[in-house]
Design an enzyme around this catalytic site. Structure first.
Site, short mmCIF file in Angstrom:
data_model
loop_
_atom_site.label_atom_id
_atom_site.label_comp_id
_atom_site.label_asym_id
_atom_site.label_seq_id
_atom_site.Cartn_x
_atom_site.Cartn_y
_atom_site.Cartn_z
N ASN A 116 -0.02 5.49 5.40
CA ASN A 116 1.00 6.17 6.20
C ASN A 116 0.43 7.45 6.79
OD1 ASN A 116 2.84 4.24 5.62
ND2 ASN A 116 4.19 5.52 4.36
N LYS B 207 -17.01 -6.16 2.14
CA LYS B 207 -16.47 -5.90 3.47
C LYS B 207 -16.17 -7.22 4.18
CE LYS B 207 -17.62 -3.81 7.92
NZ LYS B 207 -18.64 -3.09 8.72
N PRO C 4 5.57 -0.36 -5.69
CA PRO C 4 6.63 0.14 -6.58
C PRO C 4 7.37 1.29 -5.93
CG PRO C 4 4.48 0.86 -7.36
CD PRO C 4 4.23 -0.15 -6.28
N ASP C 5 8.66 1.38 -6.19
CA ASP C 5 9.52 2.43 -5.63
C ASP C 5 9.58 3.58 -6.63
OD1 ASP C 5 11.79 4.05 -4.90
OD2 ASP C 5 12.42 2.41 -3.58
N ILE C 6 8.97 4.71 -6.26
CA ILE C 6 8.88 5.85 -7.20
C ILE C 6 10.25 6.41 -7.50
CG2 ILE C 6 7.98 8.18 -7.49
CD1 ILE C 6 5.58 7.32 -5.78
N LEU C 7 11.05 6.65 -6.46
CA LEU C 7 12.38 7.24 -6.68
C LEU C 7 13.27 6.32 -7.50
CD1 LEU C 7 12.99 8.78 -3.16
CD2 LEU C 7 12.81 10.05 -5.30
N PHE D 141 12.90 12.17 0.53
CA PHE D 141 12.68 12.46 1.95
C PHE D 141 12.89 11.18 2.75
CE2 PHE D 141 11.27 16.54 0.90
CZ PHE D 141 10.97 17.27 2.05
N LYS E 238 19.91 5.68 2.02
CA LYS E 238 18.87 5.88 1.00
C LYS E 238 19.38 6.76 -0.12
CE LYS E 238 13.96 7.15 0.62
NZ LYS E 238 12.76 7.60 1.40
N LYS F 80 19.58 4.69 -3.68
CA LYS F 80 18.60 5.05 -4.71
C LYS F 80 19.15 6.03 -5.73
CE LYS F 80 14.52 3.99 -1.99
NZ LYS F 80 13.11 4.31 -1.71
#
Length: 401
Positions: free
Chosen positions: A209, A289, A306-309, A324, A338, A342
């Site tokens: 990202n 490579k 995996p979703d941290i929050l 965020f 969100k 969450k």
């Protein structure tokens, strides 16, 4: 924010960045501060004492040998008067003289004679800033309790690009406000995540990202200045650790960030997830490579990260969660979704893309929580971070007190 009746002695040393200090005086006075200016002889070659006198409304001192002022021990009076000493710009020469305890002009003499906290905003050529002698002097001053504000990185008056730019006046003002703050997070443990995550495709390629990490690092620094014990979990960025951060953990992938954040948050009171964590990773990583084949498309099979929050929200005992939401459109709709989906305590939303958000010196946020909303207008990321941390502290006390 207020600096009403606060007494700030502004030291100005010789350097082209001295012109920024004119605006700094105005900005400090806008918040009610009383500002007195002490200039080095070198500084007068860049900005006149008359200019600072007009802006501050106070006489400007330059010489230690001012017979009228020193008849009343003027340098001692200034040293006792100041609640904060802010030197902006702080040249390499001024840094060296302070580090070696010299008192060969009025500004260095006042610094030695005062019990007030001293803040330095360095400004110099990037090569000078990187020189081992300068860094050794800076480290000496840090160990003596001198606070460092900056420097920033970017274009310099000499044409170079790199670290050594003086922070902007609004950023320095925010630091002064924070220095007088009521330590809204004192005694609390805060975890901040910042920067991007990278997911390897093969040993030389990755997907990730966009994120410079600047906002998250500014939040970590603001939390420190608000009195918190801060752990910073950082993705792959080249930013220096903010002064005062207790622990920095460097990670690369989303899984590594999840593990680090969950472990660090086990005893935390607040988690602020400012990192741009990738939603997906390659389902498998090539050991060698991947070679290009003319005309053949490369197909990547992606697996969800995996979703941290969500991991934190699912815990029985969990920290106050601040997420965020960086969105390209329908910002409020996605942010509120969100927030609810969450189970967050607060979410900070901003629009990105089209020149907004990424690699920019400033930003704007809209904060949402179950019972309310707050707009934080466009300003420098440093000042925005202070505003965000203040609001997080307010909401934390309301919910957890």
């Amino acid at each position: 924010m207020s600096l009403a009746q606060r007494r700030i002695l502004l030291g100005v040393s010789g350097g082209i960045a001295a012109y920024k200090s004119c605006e700094l005086v105005r900005r400090l006075r806008d918040l009610g501060a009383e500002v007195r200016v002490v200039m080095t002889e070198g500084a007068t070659h860049f900005v006149s004492a008359t200019t600072f006198q007009a802006l501050s409304g106070q006489p400007v001192r330059v010489s230690l040998w001012d017979a009228e002022a020193e008849a009343a021990m003027g340098h001692i009076e200034l040293a006792r008067w100041a609640e904060r000493i802010l030197i902006a710009p702080a040249s390499a020469d001024l840094v060296a003289r302070l580090a070696h305890g010299m008192a060969d002009d009025l500004l260095t003499t006042v610094c030695l004679a005062s019990a007030a906290p001293v803040y330095l905003a360095p400004a110099m050529n990037q090569q000078m800033w990187a020189h081992p002698a300068v860094q050794a002097n800076i480290e000496t001053l840090r160990q003596r309790g001198v606070r460092l504000l900056g420097p920033a990185s970017g274009d310099q008056a000499c044409g170079d690009i790199g670290s050594g730019r003086m922070l902007e006046p609004m950023e320095l003002r925010a630091a002064m406000v924070a220095s007088f703050g009521d330590a809204a997070l004192r005694g609390l443990k805060v975890v901040v995540s910042a920067g991007p995550t990278y997911e390897d495709i093969d040993p030389v390629r990755f997907i990730g990202n966009r994120s410079s990490g600047q906002m998250g690092f500014a939040i970590a620094e603001a939390a420190v200045q608000a009195g918190a014990d801060v752990t910073l979990v950082a993705g792959p960025v080249s930013l220096p650790t903010p002064q005062g951060v207790t622990r920095r953990i460097d990670v690369r992938s989303a899984a590594q960030m999840r593990d680090a954040v969950v472990a660090a948050s086990a005893q935390a009171d607040i988690y602020i997830g400012a990192a741009a964590v990738g939603d997906y990773r390659p389902a498998s990583v090539a050991n060698q490579k991947i070679k290009k084949h003319d005309g053949a498309a490369l197909v990547l099979h992606l697996a969800e990260n995996p979703d941290i929050l969500a991991s934190l929200a699912a815990q029985t005992v969990r920290p106050f969660l601040v997420g965020f939401a960086a969105e390209t459109h329908d910002v409020e709709q996605y942010a509120r979704d969100k927030l609810q989906r969450k189970g967050l305590d607060m979410i900070a939303a901003n629009q990105v893309g089209g020149g907004l958000g990424f690699e920019a010196a400033d930003n704007a946020l809209t904060l949402y929580w179950p019972e309310g909303v707050a707009e934080l207008g466009r300003t420098s990321k440093t000042e925005l971070a202070h505003q965000l941390v203040a609001k997080v502290a307010e909401r934390y006390r309301a919910v957890r007190a």
